[in-house]
Design an enzyme around this catalytic site. Sequence first.
Site, PDB file in Angstrom:
ATOM      1  N   ARG A   1      11.671 -44.233   5.267  1.00  0.00           N
ATOM      2  CA  ARG A   1      11.358 -42.626   4.524  1.00  0.00           C
ATOM      3  C   ARG A   1      13.487 -42.225   4.042  1.00  0.00           C
ATOM      4  O   ARG A   1      13.350 -41.024   3.642  1.00  0.00           O
ATOM      5  CB  ARG A   1      11.307 -41.567   6.315  1.00  0.00           C
ATOM      6  CG  ARG A   1      10.205 -40.328   5.386  1.00  0.00           C
ATOM      7  CD  ARG A   1      10.025 -39.762   5.408  1.00  0.00           C
ATOM      8  NE  ARG A   1       9.783 -39.355   7.081  1.00  0.00           N
ATOM      9  CZ  ARG A   1      10.879 -38.913   8.261  1.00  0.00           C
ATOM     10  NH1 ARG A   1      11.501 -38.044   7.519  1.00  0.00           N
ATOM     11  NH2 ARG A   1      10.950 -39.401   9.614  1.00  0.00           N
TER      12      ARG A   1
ATOM     13  N   TYR B   1       9.340 -28.771 -19.655  1.00  0.00           N
ATOM     14  CA  TYR B   1       8.966 -29.442 -18.637  1.00  0.00           C
ATOM     15  C   TYR B   1       7.449 -28.199 -17.794  1.00  0.00           C
ATOM     16  O   TYR B   1       7.968 -27.433 -17.294  1.00  0.00           O
ATOM     17  CB  TYR B   1       9.016 -30.098 -17.534  1.00  0.00           C
ATOM     18  CG  TYR B   1       7.600 -31.535 -17.666  1.00  0.00           C
ATOM     19  CD1 TYR B   1       7.035 -32.184 -18.259  1.00  0.00           C
ATOM     20  CD2 TYR B   1       7.082 -31.235 -15.779  1.00  0.00           C
ATOM     21  CE1 TYR B   1       5.680 -33.225 -17.608  1.00  0.00           C
ATOM     22  CE2 TYR B   1       5.837 -31.579 -15.958  1.00  0.00           C
ATOM     23  CZ  TYR B   1       5.551 -32.610 -16.127  1.00  0.00           C
ATOM     24  OH  TYR B   1       4.467 -33.036 -15.588  1.00  0.00           O
TER      25      TYR B   1
ATOM     26  N   ASP C   1      17.395 -32.646 -17.085  1.00  0.00           N
ATOM     27  CA  ASP C   1      15.977 -33.670 -17.898  1.00  0.00           C
ATOM     28  C   ASP C   1      16.320 -34.572 -18.464  1.00  0.00           C
ATOM     29  O   ASP C   1      16.035 -34.000 -19.489  1.00  0.00           O
ATOM     30  CB  ASP C   1      14.822 -32.763 -17.909  1.00  0.00           C
ATOM     31  CG  ASP C   1      13.336 -33.424 -17.269  1.00  0.00           C
ATOM     32  OD1 ASP C   1      13.408 -34.833 -17.684  1.00  0.00           O
ATOM     33  OD2 ASP C   1      12.520 -32.921 -17.256  1.00  0.00           O
TER      34      ASP C   1
ATOM     35  N   LYS D   1       7.735 -42.597 -17.003  1.00  0.00           N
ATOM     36  CA  LYS D   1       8.198 -42.187 -18.536  1.00  0.00           C
ATOM     37  C   LYS D   1       8.577 -43.821 -18.832  1.00  0.00           C
ATOM     38  O   LYS D   1       8.237 -44.412 -18.791  1.00  0.00           O
ATOM     39  CB  LYS D   1       7.983 -40.903 -19.023  1.00  0.00           C
ATOM     40  CG  LYS D   1       7.911 -40.158 -18.374  1.00  0.00           C
ATOM     41  CD  LYS D   1       6.185 -39.874 -18.584  1.00  0.00           C
ATOM     42  CE  LYS D   1       5.713 -38.849 -17.607  1.00  0.00           C
ATOM     43  NZ  LYS D   1       6.297 -37.345 -17.635  1.00  0.00           N
TER      44      LYS D   1
HETATM   45  C1  LIG Z   1       6.388 -36.172 -16.994  1.00  0.00           C
HETATM   46  C2  LIG Z   1       7.351 -35.338 -17.293  1.00  0.00           C
HETATM   47  C3  LIG Z   1       7.996 -35.131 -15.904  1.00  0.00           C
HETATM   48  C4  LIG Z   1       7.529 -34.304 -14.243  1.00  0.00           C
HETATM   49  O1  LIG Z   1       6.979 -35.691 -13.782  1.00  0.00           O
HETATM   50  P1  LIG Z   1       5.983 -36.611 -13.102  1.00  0.00           P
HETATM   51  O2  LIG Z   1       6.329 -38.164 -12.997  1.00  0.00           O
HETATM   52  O3  LIG Z   1       4.605 -36.498 -13.514  1.00  0.00           O
HETATM   53  O4  LIG Z   1       6.232 -36.066 -11.529  1.00  0.00           O
HETATM   54  C5  LIG Z   1       9.139 -33.740 -15.773  1.00  0.00           C
HETATM   55  N1  LIG Z   1       9.997 -33.707 -16.984  1.00  0.00           N
HETATM   56  C6  LIG Z   1       9.485 -34.173 -18.300  1.00  0.00           C
HETATM   57  C7  LIG Z   1       9.910 -34.098 -19.635  1.00  0.00           C
HETATM   58  C8  LIG Z   1       8.462 -35.005 -18.627  1.00  0.00           C
HETATM   59  O5  LIG Z   1       8.013 -35.467 -19.581  1.00  0.00           O
END
Ligand SMILES: *Cc1c(COP(=O)(O)O)cnc(C)c1O
Length: 381
Positions: A52, A104, A177, A202
């Site tokens: 963990r 997001y 982000d 992604k």
């Molecule tokens: C998909 C996404 C998230 C969230 O990520 P998850 O892996 O789905 O939890 C956050 N920010 C952006 C820009 C995203 O495309």
Amino acid sequence: MRNNDLKPETLAAQAMGYVDETTGAVTPPIHLATTYERAPDNSYPKGYVYTRSENPTYGLAEDLLARLENGAGALIFSAGMSAAVAPFMTLRPGDHVVAPTVMYWALRNWLLDFTAQWGIGLDFFDVNEPESAADLVQEGKTKIVWIETPANPLWDCLDIAWFAQLAHGAGARLCVDSTAATPVITRPIEHGADLVMHSATKYLNGHSDVLGGALIAAKADDWWGEIRRVRTDHGMVMGPFEAWLLLRGMRTLHLRVRKASENAQAIAEHFHNHPKIGSVLYPGLPTHIGHDVALRQMEGGFGGMLSLRIAGGEAAAVKVAANLEVIHRATSLGGVESLVEHRASIEGKGTPVPDDLLRFSIGIEDLGDLIQDLEQALNTL
Ligand SMILES: *Cc1c(COP(=O)(O)O)cnc(C)c1O
């Protein structure tokens, strides 16, 4: 040559140059153990205690991420959302956060709930007037300035260096982000950011088969230690198999991102003046609102994400999506396959997204196939 002298692209392709000491295997093993043996003196000589907190399979992916982003350390999480919420979970009642109106969607909704529940201040600045963020930061009180660039799904680009100065002037940290940009195109820490966040689901993994997130820190300071504790305490860790798949996906990150960017740029240029398209939103187009900022902080391409606003409004946009045959209708982004989504109907009431907008995650397929598919779908209007 030592790893320190090698370029990130080489380290990615070779999974940090891994060769197994016992077997000579050129791919790393998956460490499934949840617990690690103590020495007779009760210490943990290898540095691993319990999965963990840490696991050698996470460690390899994290070392690579730190190098890709030019950071002091990286942590992988069970989802992009877990990575995104961890820094906010270190805040105390009375602290304050500044974030953009366009970001997001799920994180924006979570922030609204979380800050209200814990007595934390939250102000949103208009992404079309980013300088207005300067009126919102409160010296000594604002702890996190959050930005996303390019920002889902209008692909506005925010100036990381400007926001870093703003945040630091108020004693706050800048978190970026950078999911859509990837470290191949933008490395926010090099522009002054304190923390970089990715949905590893992604581009980093890139094959639409792992859910994951990552944080990369500019400095391994006390705050980074707190963030690590949040991850450990809440068990926001990936399983070892997912961490291994992520590392395997990152071995082709540079190739995938470059090809997707090339395809997206060509599609943006091809459909830019199309009679059935109202506008193409893509940072690589000189007409795009974020182009000047993009030129300063994106290199080698402008990413694989673009949006098309369809002339004829919502019904026309939904019809185009319905008639695509090669590009799949699905949420998410950053995979090798191209995807399309009508974002307004996903985000629902209160969304800032226009209802004539289709968001495309452009993959690495043959460019001609993608253009032909879009042409035939537009011709059904
Ligand atoms: C998909 C996404 C998230 C969230 O990520 P998850 O892996 O789905 O939890 C956050 N920010 C952006 C820009 C995203 O495309």
